[in-house]
Design an enzyme around this catalytic site. Structure first.
Site, short mmCIF file in Angstrom:
data_model
loop_
_atom_site.label_atom_id
_atom_site.label_comp_id
_atom_site.label_asym_id
_atom_site.label_seq_id
_atom_site.Cartn_x
_atom_site.Cartn_y
_atom_site.Cartn_z
N GLY B 43 37.94 -22.43 20.70
CA GLY B 43 38.16 -23.68 19.75
C GLY B 43 36.81 -24.27 19.26
O GLY B 43 35.75 -23.88 19.70
N GLY B 46 34.48 -24.70 22.65
CA GLY B 46 34.04 -23.13 23.11
C GLY B 46 33.20 -22.67 21.98
O GLY B 46 32.18 -21.87 22.26
N ARG B 338 47.45 -44.62 17.70
CA ARG B 338 48.54 -43.81 17.71
C ARG B 338 49.52 -44.35 18.54
O ARG B 338 50.66 -44.28 18.45
CB ARG B 338 48.23 -42.47 18.03
CG ARG B 338 47.35 -41.80 16.86
CD ARG B 338 46.81 -40.40 17.19
NE ARG B 338 46.26 -39.82 16.07
CZ ARG B 338 45.61 -38.70 16.14
NH1 ARG B 338 45.28 -37.94 17.14
NH2 ARG B 338 45.24 -38.20 14.87
N GLU B 433 38.76 -30.81 24.61
CA GLU B 433 40.04 -31.40 25.15
C GLU B 433 40.26 -31.17 26.63
O GLU B 433 41.00 -31.87 27.31
CB GLU B 433 41.17 -31.20 24.33
CG GLU B 433 42.39 -31.88 24.84
CD GLU B 433 43.84 -31.50 24.05
OE1 GLU B 433 43.56 -30.65 22.84
OE2 GLU B 433 44.75 -31.98 24.31
#
Lengths: 247, 645
Positions: B43, B46, B338, B433
């Site tokens: 991702g 990486g 959020r 993440e």
């Protein structure tokens, strides 16, 4: 709804494949097509039958991992979507649905509905980039890119690399895929420096890997889930021609 | 219980990264060629790390489970990426981005890391543009910005509703360039199943080739995990089907501490659940809250009629609509963070005001924006999102308000890392993440892409050099050493054990069961009682899994059922740790809402005196995990009750 699924089963790349029929019942119209296959697979596992292998990941139409011909059409009977975005409301009770893997020489079957699309990565590895080392960039606003060019570049950059264009083409041509990357980068000022080398390298790789030539039937554009235009192929031809002439 | 040292440099927060870069140890080019680095995950974090490390001259091996690195789930991020450029002349700065991120995270993130993130944010935009990311531009050719939740400036750069896709393809292109240069070797369709530790340091991995079933051993002088989050513990989430916590979980079992596992982000704008066959939830970008207004009916009778399908939302007159975010939070309105927006939706639905047949949805309405700006403008801004909505729900959002409900989206918790992004296992790094470091108890929109690329392009390439400078004398090790053989055997044994169960239910059956428990008891609102219930129920599902799982086929072929079973086995352990962490944290903060701890008007009530720390859990074989604390010291930002009113 109740349906009959005619699915291509092939144990491995070397095995001989064939269609198998599976009945499936009580499918909701709001269910997605891949969720319908999930339901089938859960049933198959319980019945001690090897579940149907298929590629999928994001299930929201962006990763490009899902594939499948559904009733002969790449990504099934709806426009501008990937298979994972196809919903069962597009089918009728009692339908027989035929499900196959992409059929193209450069995309060999791995198992059942899964094909190897590594050839796409190989083409991009040979030139689908801008050579800019990390840390060496000027301020982002130092490069002015008018809205029109940025938007055109983005139209091409929207390609998800699913391979529907190759699967739809009678010649298994990868021209739409290659031209999308060529256009994305050639339309940007920062991509122009390498444009000629890029076009030559990517076209050479595409040919080497066994993708066919383009005969302008437009099937790729019609089946592309991201609406990539074949005008990109014209741009690729121009970029390639200029590169060869300049040589 | 021990305390953890973050290894943050001394000095003022704004000087720490500069100081680190000027004083960290370096590896010269000739030695870089002799050093091998393993990266797991392709991702944003990486792919960018592998590209940057390859450019520096290291030998990199990178692994992903998908058929191509371009499929990683960063691709699905829609709205944008934050940076402190202040191109809009609206008062933004590195300090404000730092401050907003700390505040947005409800004061549970480490100051030094967050300031560094804000500092490098601008470099990411520069580099992404240089590599060809087609960000939105205005007519003069300058970059455009939009607003996201939790800030009062426009600092979000975007490429339509496909920003994650374009940034990932940018990193993927750079990765491809290094593959061509032979500094990076790509291994796709691999599941990494264990980390190999030799003399206390991470020295390699065990991977399964998903096509052939072959178990492979790979050596590296260092191992970097960029494996994403563990949101799929809930079964239904906005993550990709294959997103999993397994590599991080195996690292935890090998001694890496797992930090703040209970910090889960429930995203407010997702398409509501519609059936029990559902496999995943689809996010509608937060950017929609720039122009969409969220509401439910004021009158409970109207809500009841909506739930029965007797009326449509558009039939409810303006005066009978409750724009509850604008009502409760006039300063931020629909752009509150959020966690705040999700809880407010839950509060209204719990009170009976939900607008669909399940009563678990609220409206996101664009009629005002369409009247103000015209349909064409809205289509240009959000066209692909509206199309996506229509394909799934079969309703036209230009005419009928969208229906949305919160869904699991992101995990702020992850492997504990120090300032160097190194876990408690020397040589084992975690980025993106997969680590816990930058978002505290709640991540702000458009900050995940920023963190992934910051870690990969601009932070790890420096910090890993500091570690590797001490490894230049370490020769490449044979993968036939006892440690590798033992790790390989452990992996093979576990696969055999899964097969040997020969029960009656497929892996998904247990995953769904776990998901229900997680959503019910470790979801948006948590109580002492619900968490204890989860800790009681999860081991039972685990027991049932290990006695009644069924896998077809065999391990030496392409076998998605086997892949799923391994991942579910890990989720069944991880879920319990999440519940334990949530139980331990007797305060509400960010996305972690303990119903016992709330202010009079229903906001999260922190307890800074007792919980201003990172909870890092250490695995104990056959015993409850041990809690270690990293105290959070705020030198720059003053701890206050978050206020978006």
């Amino acid at each position: 709804m109740d349906l009959t699924l005619k699915i291509w089963r092939q144990a491995s790349a070397k095995a001989k494949g064939k269609f198998e029929s599976y009945p499936i019942s009580n499918i909701s119209a709001d269910c997605s097509f891949l969720e319908m296959i999930d339901i089938l697979n859960e049933k198959l596992v319980r019945d001690n039958i090897d579940p149907v292998a298929f590629d999928h990941d994001c299930r929201e139409g962006i990763c490009g991992m899902c594939s499948l011909y559904v009733n002969g059409r790449p990504h099934g009977p709806d426009d501008d979507i990937t298979t994972c975005q196809l919903h069962m409301r597009k089918f009728k009770n009692g339908d027989t649905i035929t499900i196959e893997p992409w059929r193209a020489g450069p995309f060999p079957v791995i198992k059942d509905l899964i094909v190897d699309r590594n050839a796409f990565d190989k083409i991009l590895q040979d030139g689908g980039f801008i050579s800019a080392n990390t840390g060496s960039a000027p301020d982002a606003n130092a490069i002015l890119i008018p809205n029109r060019e940025a938007e055109q570049s983005m139209d091409a950059a929207a390609c998800i690399g699913c391979g529907a264009c190759v699967a739809a083409c009678k010649n298994s041509s990868a021209m739409l895929f290659v031209s999308a990357k060529i256009s994305h980068l050639a339309l940007l000022p920062q991509g122009k420096a390498e444009a000629a080398i890029r076009a030559k390298a990517m076209v050479a790789k595409m040919d080497e890997l066994g993708f066919g030539g383009c005969t302008n039937t437009g099937a790729c554009e019609a089946e592309c889930p991201k609406d990539i235009s074949i005008s990109n192929i014209a741009r690729l031809n121009r970029e390639f021609l200029c590169a060869v002439i300049l040589e | 219980m021990g305390t953890l040292n973050s290894r943050s440099p001394e000095g003022h927060v704004s000087q720490q990264w500069t100081k680190f870069k000027s004083t960290c140890h370096l590896v010269n080019p000739a030695n870089k060629r002799k050093l091998d680095i393993i990266v797991v995950g392709t991702g944003l974090a990486g792919a960018s790390a592998a590209a940057a490390l390859g450019e520096q001259g290291y030998n990199v091996k990178i692994f992903c489970y998908q058929d191509s690195p371009r499929r990683a789930h960063s691709i699905a991020a829609q709205g944008g990426i934050n940076a402190a450029k202040n191109y809009q002349n609206d008062g933004d700065s590195v300090y404000r981005l730092f401050y907003d991120t700390i505040k947005g995270g409800d004061y549970r993130a480490r100051e030094s890391n967050v300031h560094r993130l804000a500092e490098v944010s601008n470099l990411i935009i520069d580099h992404s543009v240089a590599t060809g990311v087609p960000f939105a531009r205005d007519y003069g050719g300058l970059l455009d910005n939009r607003s996201f939740g939790g800030s009062q400036v426009s600092r979000t750069f975007y490429a339509r509703g496909q920003t994650g896709q374009q940034l990932l393809l940018g990193a993927y292109n750079s990765l491809n360039r290094q593959i061509k240069n032979k500094t990076v070797e790509m291994f796709s369709r691999r599941d990494v199943l264990d980390i190999v530790i030799i003399d206390g340091k991470a020295r390699g991995i065990i991977a399964r080739n998903l096509v052939t079933g072959e178990i492979e051993k790979h050596f590296g002088h260092a191992v970097c995990l960029a494996t994403g989050g563990y949101g799929n513990t809930y079964f239904l989430s906005t993550n990709a089907m294959g997103s999993n916590g397994s590599v991080a979980w195996q690292a935890y079992k090998k001694g890496a501490f797992f930090a703040n596992p209970c910090f889960t982000q429930i995203h407010p704008t997702c398409i509501p659940v519609h059936g029990d066959y559902q496999s995943k939830l689809t996010l509608m970008s937060e950017s929609l809250r720039n122009d969409g207004r969220i509401w439910v009916p004021k009158k409970i009778e109207d809500a009841k009629r909506l739930q029965k399908g007797e009326i449509k939302g558009s039939q409810i007159p303006e005066d009978d609509r409750d724009y509850y975010l604008e009502r409760r939070y006039p300063a931020f309105g629909n752009l509150v963070p959020r966690d705040v927006a999700s809880r407010a939706a839950k509060e209204r639905c719990d009170a009976g005001f939900g607008v669909n047949n399940t009563g678990l949805a609220v409206f996101l309405d664009f009629s005002d924006a369409i009247n103000r700006l015209g349909k064409a403008t809205i289509e240009a801004r959000y066209g692909n999102l509206f199309q996506m909505y229509e394909k799934i729900v079969d309703e036209n959002p230009y005419e009928t308000p969208m229906m949305i409900y919160p869904a699991v989206h992101y995990t702020m918790g992850g492997l504990w890392v120090d300032y160097h992004l190194m876990t408690t296992v020397p040589g084992l790094f975690a980025l993106g993440e997969a680590n816990f470091s930058d978002h505290g108890a709640n991540r702000l929109g458009a900050s995940a892409l920023m963190q992934g690329l910051a870690d990969g392009y601009f932070i790890l390439p420096y910090t890993i050099g500091d570690f590797l400078s001490k490894e230049i004398g370490t020769k490449r090790m044979s993968t036939e050493s006892p440690e590798f053989i033992e790790a390989e055997k452990k992996v093979s044994d576990r696969i055999q054990k899964l097969y040997a169960i020969k029960g009656n239910e497929p892996a998904d059956y247990f995953h769904k069961k776990l998901g229900q428990v997680m959503w019910e008891y470790v979801g948006m609102g948590r109580t002492e009682e619900s968490l204890k219930k989860a800790i009681e129920l999860i081991p039972k599902i685990r027991e049932e899994f290990w006695s009644n799982l069924k896998i077809t086929g065999n391990p030496t072929e392409y076998n998605p059922e086997l892949e799923k079973a391994g991942r579910v086995a890990d989720f069944l352990e991880l879920g319990e740790l999440m519940a334990r962490d949530a139980l331990n944290r007797r305060e509400s903060c960010g996305g972690h809402f303990r119903e016992e701890m709330q202010t009079e008007d229903g906001e999260a009530k922190r307890d800074d005196e007792n919980f201003a720390y990172v909870a890092a859990w250490e695995h104990k074989e056959n015993a409850v995990p041990e809690l270690h604390k990293e105290p959070l010291e705020y030198k720059e930002v003053k701890l206050v009750q978050r206020n978006y009113k």
